[in-house]
Motif scaffolding. Sequence first.
Motif, PDB file in Angstrom:
ATOM      1  N   ASP A   1     -74.904  19.292 116.842  1.00 54.88           N
ATOM      2  CA  ASP A   1     -75.691  18.110 116.491  1.00 54.88           C
ATOM      3  C   ASP A   1     -75.463  17.751 115.021  1.00 54.88           C
ATOM      4  OD1 ASP A   1     -77.587  16.152 115.962  1.00 54.88           O
ATOM      5  OD2 ASP A   1     -79.174  17.158 117.105  1.00 54.88           O
ATOM      6  N   GLU A   2     -74.940  16.554 114.795  1.00 53.72           N
ATOM      7  CA  GLU A   2     -74.623  16.112 113.439  1.00 53.72           C
ATOM      8  C   GLU A   2     -75.859  16.052 112.545  1.00 53.72           C
ATOM      9  OE1 GLU A   2     -72.844  12.164 111.271  1.00 53.72           O
ATOM     10  OE2 GLU A   2     -72.068  12.660 113.254  1.00 53.72           O
ATOM     11  N   LYS A   3     -77.000  15.638 113.102  1.00 51.62           N
ATOM     12  CA  LYS A   3     -78.235  15.545 112.307  1.00 51.62           C
ATOM     13  C   LYS A   3     -78.679  16.927 111.843  1.00 51.62           C
ATOM     14  CE  LYS A   3     -80.138  11.314 114.267  1.00 51.62           C
ATOM     15  NZ  LYS A   3     -81.264  10.712 114.984  1.00 51.62           N
TER      16      LYS A   3
ATOM     17  N   ARG B   1     -79.019  18.050 107.949  1.00 46.33           N
ATOM     18  CA  ARG B   1     -80.287  18.568 107.401  1.00 46.33           C
ATOM     19  C   ARG B   1     -80.091  19.962 106.818  1.00 46.33           C
ATOM     20  NH1 ARG B   1     -84.242  16.248 112.058  1.00 46.33           N
ATOM     21  NH2 ARG B   1     -84.391  14.129 111.232  1.00 46.33           N
ATOM     22  N   ALA B   2     -79.264  20.766 107.457  1.00 41.42           N
ATOM     23  CA  ALA B   2     -78.974  22.099 106.922  1.00 41.42           C
ATOM     24  C   ALA B   2     -78.282  21.979 105.570  1.00 41.42           C
ATOM     25  CB  ALA B   2     -78.104  22.886 107.902  1.00 41.42           C
ATOM     26  N   ILE B   3     -77.319  21.073 105.473  1.00 39.95           N
ATOM     27  CA  ILE B   3     -76.625  20.848 104.194  1.00 39.95           C
ATOM     28  C   ILE B   3     -77.617  20.401 103.128  1.00 39.95           C
ATOM     29  CG2 ILE B   3     -74.982  19.339 102.999  1.00 39.95           C
ATOM     30  CD1 ILE B   3     -73.333  19.392 105.634  1.00 39.95           C
ATOM     31  N   ASP B   4     -78.506  19.470 103.481  1.00 40.06           N
ATOM     32  CA  ASP B   4     -79.506  18.984 102.526  1.00 40.06           C
ATOM     33  C   ASP B   4     -80.380  20.127 102.011  1.00 40.06           C
ATOM     34  OD1 ASP B   4     -78.514  16.440 102.917  1.00 40.06           O
ATOM     35  OD2 ASP B   4     -80.154  15.796 104.252  1.00 40.06           O
TER      36      ASP B   4
ATOM     37  N   PRO C   1     -82.988  35.225 103.987  1.00 40.31           N
ATOM     38  CA  PRO C   1     -83.030  34.992 105.431  1.00 40.31           C
ATOM     39  C   PRO C   1     -83.011  33.505 105.791  1.00 40.31           C
ATOM     40  CG  PRO C   1     -84.702  36.593 104.805  1.00 40.31           C
ATOM     41  CD  PRO C   1     -84.130  36.041 103.544  1.00 40.31           C
ATOM     42  N   ALA C   2     -83.692  32.690 104.990  1.00 42.09           N
ATOM     43  CA  ALA C   2     -83.690  31.249 105.253  1.00 42.09           C
ATOM     44  C   ALA C   2     -82.295  30.673 105.052  1.00 42.09           C
ATOM     45  CB  ALA C   2     -84.701  30.545 104.342  1.00 42.09           C
ATOM     46  N   MET C   3     -81.607  31.105 104.009  1.00 37.78           N
ATOM     47  CA  MET C   3     -80.251  30.612 103.754  1.00 37.78           C
ATOM     48  C   MET C   3     -79.303  31.048 104.877  1.00 37.78           C
ATOM     49  SD  MET C   3     -80.152  28.709 101.075  1.00 37.78           S
ATOM     50  CE  MET C   3     -78.452  28.683 100.574  1.00 37.78           C
ATOM     51  N   ASP C   4     -79.467  32.274 105.361  1.00 42.03           N
ATOM     52  CA  ASP C   4     -78.623  32.743 106.472  1.00 42.03           C
ATOM     53  C   ASP C   4     -78.818  31.864 107.701  1.00 42.03           C
ATOM     54  OD1 ASP C   4     -77.676  34.779 104.865  1.00 42.03           O
ATOM     55  OD2 ASP C   4     -79.013  36.309 105.698  1.00 42.03           O
ATOM     56  N   GLU C   5     -80.054  31.514 107.968  1.00 40.80           N
ATOM     57  CA  GLU C   5     -80.352  30.650 109.115  1.00 40.80           C
ATOM     58  C   GLU C   5     -79.737  29.266 108.913  1.00 40.80           C
ATOM     59  OE1 GLU C   5     -81.721  29.658 112.819  1.00 40.80           O
ATOM     60  OE2 GLU C   5     -81.813  31.630 111.869  1.00 40.80           O
ATOM     61  N   LEU C   6     -79.833  28.746 107.700  1.00 36.83           N
ATOM     62  CA  LEU C   6     -79.248  27.431 107.418  1.00 36.83           C
ATOM     63  C   LEU C   6     -77.731  27.453 107.568  1.00 36.83           C
ATOM     64  CD1 LEU C   6     -81.409  26.324 104.377  1.00 36.83           C
ATOM     65  CD2 LEU C   6     -81.400  25.309 106.654  1.00 36.83           C
TER      66      LEU C   6
END
Length: 136
Positions: free
Chosen positions: A88-90, A94-97, A75-80
């Motif tokens: 928003d680029e930031k 952060r999602a990529i990180d 579920p966390a990965m789906d949200e990311l």
Amino acid sequence: MPGQKLTHTEVDERINKCFELRYKTDPPIQQKQWVRYCHENYNDKSEQQYHQYWAAAKERYDEGWRSKLSKMLDPAMDELYGLLGSDDEKIRQRAIDQIVKYTGNDIERIEAKIEGNITLNWGDTIIGSDPGDEQQ
């Protein structure tokens, strides 16, 4: 009685018994105790085979933890992945990180504090720096 082949069901029963004694009893059985248990209760295979049952029980235990972890992270990965579509680029960065971290591809950063002088020598040229020097 080496040479008698067990069915898959019989092997699974032995691995399940090892799993139960190893991970669900208090105190857990140790490997030497497991081999002794096998000799006392089965006495039809080599010690090497009893050790393989032990290793198979460990693999099942590890797979169970991997499965539980995956179910919690899905579920966390789906949200990311959803955040990757953000304007928003930031937020996207952060999602990529976080995705990189969760997939085990995170780069570990190490910070080192160096006190004293560093002297480098290339041929006849000596380059030195003091800790107070600010070089970039």
